[in-house]
Design a protein around this motif. Structure first.
Motif, PDB file in Angstrom:
ATOM      1  N   ARG A 140       0.822  -1.204   0.000  1.00 39.88           N
ATOM      2  CA  ARG A 140       0.000   0.000   0.000  1.00 39.88           C
ATOM      3  C   ARG A 140       0.865   1.267   0.000  1.00 39.88           C
ATOM      4  NH1 ARG A 140      -2.238  -3.931   3.075  1.00 39.88           N
ATOM      5  NH2 ARG A 140      -0.959  -3.338   4.854  1.00 39.88           N
ATOM      6  N   ASP A 141       0.394   2.272  -0.698  1.00 34.84           N
ATOM      7  CA  ASP A 141       1.047   3.584  -0.787  1.00 34.84           C
ATOM      8  C   ASP A 141       2.368   3.549  -1.555  1.00 34.84           C
ATOM      9  OD1 ASP A 141      -1.012   4.729   0.694  1.00 34.84           O
ATOM     10  OD2 ASP A 141       0.010   4.366   2.596  1.00 34.84           O
ATOM     11  N   THR A 142       2.600   2.504  -2.325  1.00 37.96           N
ATOM     12  CA  THR A 142       3.793   2.434  -3.166  1.00 37.96           C
ATOM     13  C   THR A 142       3.429   2.802  -4.601  1.00 37.96           C
ATOM     14  OG1 THR A 142       3.482   0.112  -3.790  1.00 37.96           O
ATOM     15  CG2 THR A 142       4.679   0.546  -1.739  1.00 37.96           C
ATOM     16  N   ALA A 143       4.447   3.033  -5.414  1.00 36.60           N
ATOM     17  CA  ALA A 143       4.197   3.247  -6.839  1.00 36.60           C
ATOM     18  C   ALA A 143       3.736   1.942  -7.475  1.00 36.60           C
ATOM     19  CB  ALA A 143       5.467   3.747  -7.518  1.00 36.60           C
ATOM     20  N   SER A 144       2.909   2.050  -8.490  1.00 36.96           N
ATOM     21  CA  SER A 144       2.440   0.860  -9.189  1.00 36.96           C
ATOM     22  C   SER A 144       3.600   0.168  -9.891  1.00 36.96           C
ATOM     23  CB  SER A 144       1.374   1.236 -10.220  1.00 36.96           C
ATOM     24  OG  SER A 144       1.963   1.994 -11.273  1.00 36.96           O
ATOM     25  N   LEU A 145       3.397  -1.092 -10.243  1.00 37.49           N
ATOM     26  CA  LEU A 145       4.417  -1.818 -10.997  1.00 37.49           C
ATOM     27  C   LEU A 145       4.734  -1.089 -12.297  1.00 37.49           C
ATOM     28  CD1 LEU A 145       6.210  -4.298 -11.530  1.00 37.49           C
ATOM     29  CD2 LEU A 145       4.196  -5.432 -12.498  1.00 37.49           C
ATOM     30  N   GLN A 146       3.697  -0.597 -12.973  1.00 37.65           N
ATOM     31  CA  GLN A 146       3.913   0.098 -14.242  1.00 37.65           C
ATOM     32  C   GLN A 146       4.756   1.360 -14.032  1.00 37.65           C
ATOM     33  OE1 GLN A 146       1.049  -1.030 -13.069  1.00 37.65           O
ATOM     34  NE2 GLN A 146       0.303  -2.512 -14.585  1.00 37.65           N
ATOM     35  N   ALA A 147       4.499   2.083 -12.932  1.00 40.54           N
ATOM     36  CA  ALA A 147       5.257   3.310 -12.677  1.00 40.54           C
ATOM     37  C   ALA A 147       6.711   2.996 -12.358  1.00 40.54           C
ATOM     38  CB  ALA A 147       4.616   4.083 -11.535  1.00 40.54           C
ATOM     39  N   ARG A 148       6.954   1.931 -11.605  1.00 41.90           N
ATOM     40  CA  ARG A 148       8.336   1.553 -11.293  1.00 41.90           C
ATOM     41  C   ARG A 148       9.092   1.152 -12.558  1.00 41.90           C
ATOM     42  NH1 ARG A 148       7.345  -2.387  -6.036  1.00 41.90           N
ATOM     43  NH2 ARG A 148       5.364  -1.397  -5.461  1.00 41.90           N
ATOM     44  N   LEU A 149       8.428   0.365 -13.417  1.00 41.11           N
ATOM     45  CA  LEU A 149       9.078  -0.060 -14.655  1.00 41.11           C
ATOM     46  C   LEU A 149       9.322   1.128 -15.573  1.00 41.11           C
ATOM     47  CD1 LEU A 149       7.168  -3.392 -15.349  1.00 41.11           C
ATOM     48  CD2 LEU A 149       9.526  -3.131 -14.568  1.00 41.11           C
ATOM     49  N   ALA A 150       8.397   2.093 -15.592  1.00 39.98           N
ATOM     50  CA  ALA A 150       8.600   3.291 -16.408  1.00 39.98           C
ATOM     51  C   ALA A 150       9.797   4.088 -15.898  1.00 39.98           C
ATOM     52  CB  ALA A 150       7.336   4.148 -16.402  1.00 39.98           C
ATOM     53  N   ALA A 151       9.946   4.178 -14.573  1.00 43.59           N
ATOM     54  CA  ALA A 151      11.099   4.876 -14.000  1.00 43.59           C
ATOM     55  C   ALA A 151      12.394   4.143 -14.351  1.00 43.59           C
ATOM     56  CB  ALA A 151      10.939   4.995 -12.488  1.00 43.59           C
ATOM     57  N   ALA A 152      12.370   2.808 -14.258  1.00 42.51           N
ATOM     58  CA  ALA A 152      13.558   2.029 -14.614  1.00 42.51           C
ATOM     59  C   ALA A 152      13.910   2.229 -16.087  1.00 42.51           C
ATOM     60  CB  ALA A 152      13.316   0.549 -14.312  1.00 42.51           C
ATOM     61  N   ARG A 153      12.890   2.262 -16.939  1.00 46.64           N
ATOM     62  CA  ARG A 153      13.136   2.467 -18.374  1.00 46.64           C
ATOM     63  C   ARG A 153      13.754   3.836 -18.623  1.00 46.64           C
ATOM     64  NH1 ARG A 153       8.307   1.778 -19.820  1.00 46.64           N
ATOM     65  NH2 ARG A 153       8.487  -0.481 -20.042  1.00 46.64           N
ATOM     66  N   ALA A 154      13.278   4.845 -17.911  1.00 45.24           N
ATOM     67  CA  ALA A 154      13.836   6.191 -18.066  1.00 45.24           C
ATOM     68  C   ALA A 154      15.306   6.222 -17.662  1.00 45.24           C
ATOM     69  CB  ALA A 154      13.029   7.189 -17.245  1.00 45.24           C
ATOM     70  N   CYS A 155      15.652   5.473 -16.620  1.00 47.56           N
ATOM     71  CA  CYS A 155      17.044   5.421 -16.179  1.00 47.56           C
ATOM     72  C   CYS A 155      17.925   4.731 -17.215  1.00 47.56           C
ATOM     73  CB  CYS A 155      17.136   4.701 -14.827  1.00 47.56           C
ATOM     74  SG  CYS A 155      16.482   5.655 -13.441  1.00 47.56           S
ATOM     75  N   VAL A 156      17.435   3.634 -17.780  1.00 46.91           N
ATOM     76  CA  VAL A 156      18.199   2.936 -18.814  1.00 46.91           C
ATOM     77  C   VAL A 156      18.428   3.853 -20.009  1.00 46.91           C
ATOM     78  CG1 VAL A 156      18.122   1.038 -20.476  1.00 46.91           C
ATOM     79  CG2 VAL A 156      17.481   0.631 -18.098  1.00 46.91           C
ATOM     80  N   GLN A 157      17.390   4.573 -20.395  1.00 45.46           N
ATOM     81  CA  GLN A 157      17.522   5.484 -21.538  1.00 45.46           C
ATOM     82  C   GLN A 157      18.514   6.605 -21.255  1.00 45.46           C
ATOM     83  OE1 GLN A 157      13.381   6.515 -22.025  1.00 45.46           O
ATOM     84  NE2 GLN A 157      12.976   4.763 -23.366  1.00 45.46           N
ATOM     85  N   ALA A 158      18.696   6.931 -19.967  1.00 44.72           N
ATOM     86  CA  ALA A 158      19.654   7.977 -19.589  1.00 44.72           C
ATOM     87  C   ALA A 158      21.057   7.425 -19.391  1.00 44.72           C
ATOM     88  CB  ALA A 158      19.185   8.671 -18.318  1.00 44.72           C
ATOM     89  N   GLY A 159      21.245   6.109 -19.607  1.00 42.85           N
ATOM     90  CA  GLY A 159      22.575   5.524 -19.534  1.00 42.85           C
ATOM     91  C   GLY A 159      22.902   4.796 -18.248  1.00 42.85           C
ATOM     92  N   TYR A 160      21.924   4.657 -17.350  1.00 49.01           N
ATOM     93  CA  TYR A 160      22.171   3.966 -16.085  1.00 49.01           C
ATOM     94  C   TYR A 160      21.915   2.473 -16.241  1.00 49.01           C
ATOM     95  CZ  TYR A 160      21.994   8.583 -13.923  1.00 49.01           C
ATOM     96  OH  TYR A 160      22.243   9.887 -13.590  1.00 49.01           O
ATOM     97  N   ARG A 161      22.652   1.676 -15.497  1.00 49.17           N
ATOM     98  CA  ARG A 161      22.286   0.290 -15.272  1.00 49.17           C
ATOM     99  C   ARG A 161      21.211   0.280 -14.182  1.00 49.17           C
ATOM    100  NH1 ARG A 161      27.900  -1.509 -13.217  1.00 49.17           N
ATOM    101  NH2 ARG A 161      27.610   0.550 -12.313  1.00 49.17           N
ATOM    102  N   VAL A 162      20.300  -0.662 -14.216  1.00 51.81           N
ATOM    103  CA  VAL A 162      19.293  -0.734 -13.165  1.00 51.81           C
ATOM    104  C   VAL A 162      19.299  -2.136 -12.555  1.00 51.81           C
ATOM    105  CG1 VAL A 162      17.845   0.995 -14.302  1.00 51.81           C
ATOM    106  CG2 VAL A 162      17.376  -1.431 -14.663  1.00 51.81           C
ATOM    107  N   CYS A 163      18.781  -2.219 -11.361  1.00 48.98           N
ATOM    108  CA  CYS A 163      18.702  -3.497 -10.661  1.00 48.98           C
ATOM    109  C   CYS A 163      17.244  -3.729 -10.285  1.00 48.98           C
ATOM    110  CB  CYS A 163      19.575  -3.463  -9.411  1.00 48.98           C
ATOM    111  SG  CYS A 163      19.642  -5.024  -8.531  1.00 48.98           S
ATOM    112  N   LEU A 164      16.736  -4.909 -10.573  1.00 44.75           N
ATOM    113  CA  LEU A 164      15.365  -5.268 -10.238  1.00 44.75           C
ATOM    114  C   LEU A 164      15.390  -6.444  -9.264  1.00 44.75           C
ATOM    115  CD1 LEU A 164      13.783  -5.096 -13.815  1.00 44.75           C
ATOM    116  CD2 LEU A 164      13.942  -3.282 -12.090  1.00 44.75           C
ATOM    117  N   HIS A 165      14.779  -6.245  -8.096  1.00 42.39           N
ATOM    118  CA  HIS A 165      14.747  -7.262  -7.052  1.00 42.39           C
ATOM    119  C   HIS A 165      13.397  -7.955  -7.086  1.00 42.39           C
ATOM    120  CE1 HIS A 165      18.422  -5.851  -5.008  1.00 42.39           C
ATOM    121  NE2 HIS A 165      18.028  -4.651  -5.401  1.00 42.39           N
TER     122      HIS A 165
END
Length: 231
Positions: free
Chosen positions: A206-231
């Motif tokens: 409860r009160d967390t970002a949705s799965l879609q919002a988290r994945l969208a944030a991760a995608r934005a980071c990848v597009q900006a050149g970051y590696r991301v980690c998904l647990h």
């Protein structure tokens, strides 16, 4: 992306850190909260709502070590990960969260004596610039839940720009990307999200970002050149 409203009804700032940039940022971010300055011995104020709604955010100084080894898990080989202690408790409401066993109330804490933190970290990270450090801020709090209020991660990333031997993991269940305003070297930051199926997110996180919002944030980071980690 807009940060989640954490229902912070009281902003309590210890007098010792009242003049810090973090205290100023928190005041600007929480204009509707009741704002108090705590002198030594003053009790921590609680929200006025008799129904128990609202939270207190306590801006204070941390008096212990800021950098400590990850407690790890018994019977597993430790990976050398270390924790930077930036605050305590989480405004989100995951049913399985271990922080509930540590912190029995809704009070959120952020440590504003960053000069002391940077002095300690500088001594450790600067001792051997050839040594790689893997660190994170998401052990006793979500790494980014309070970032739009405290600016703690942006401040930390500004300091770490002088220590390229440090990789900072930012583990979160938010979709906040305001930390990117610090413009860090993508090789030195690892944005990280814990993920569950949408039904679990809805029922247990409860009160967390949705799965879609988290994945969208991760995608934005990848597009900006970051590696991301998904647990």
């Amino acid at each position: 992306m807009s940060p989640a409203p954490w229902d912070i009804a009281v902003l309590a700032v210890d007098a010792a850190v009242d003049a810090t940039p973090m205290a100023a940022r928190a005041r600007a971010a929480l204009p509707e909260a009741r704002q108090v300055v705590l002198r030594p011995g003053d009790p921590l104020p609680a929200p006025d709502d008799p129904g128990g709604g609202g939270r207190t955010l306590h801006i204070k100084a941390h008096k212990g070590r800021f950098l400590r080894p990850c407690p790890a898990t018994r019977h597993y080989r430790c990976c050398g990960y270390q924790i930077i202690h930036i605050g305590e408790n989480c405004p989100m409401d995951c049913s399985y969260c271990i922080l509930r066993a540590y912190f029995r109330d809704r009070t959120l804490t952020a440590f504003a004596n960053t000069e002391a933190m940077f002095a300690e970290l500088g001594r450790v990270f600067g001792r051997d610039p050839s040594r790689l450090f893997r660190v994170g801020t998401g052990q006793f709090a979500d790494a980014l839940a309070l970032e739009p209020i405290t600016g703690h991660t942006r401040e930390l990333l500004g300091f770490l720009a002088g220590h390229p031997n440090v990789v900072l993991e930012l583990k979160s269940k938010t979709a906040d990307l305001t930390w990117m305003e610090a413009d860090p070297d993508p090789k030195t930051v690892l944005p990280s999200w814990s993920l569950n199926a949408p039904a679990i997110v809805a029922a247990e996180e409860r009160d967390t970002a949705s799965l879609q919002a988290r994945l969208a944030a991760a995608r934005a980071c990848v597009q900006a050149g970051y590696r991301v980690c998904l647990h």
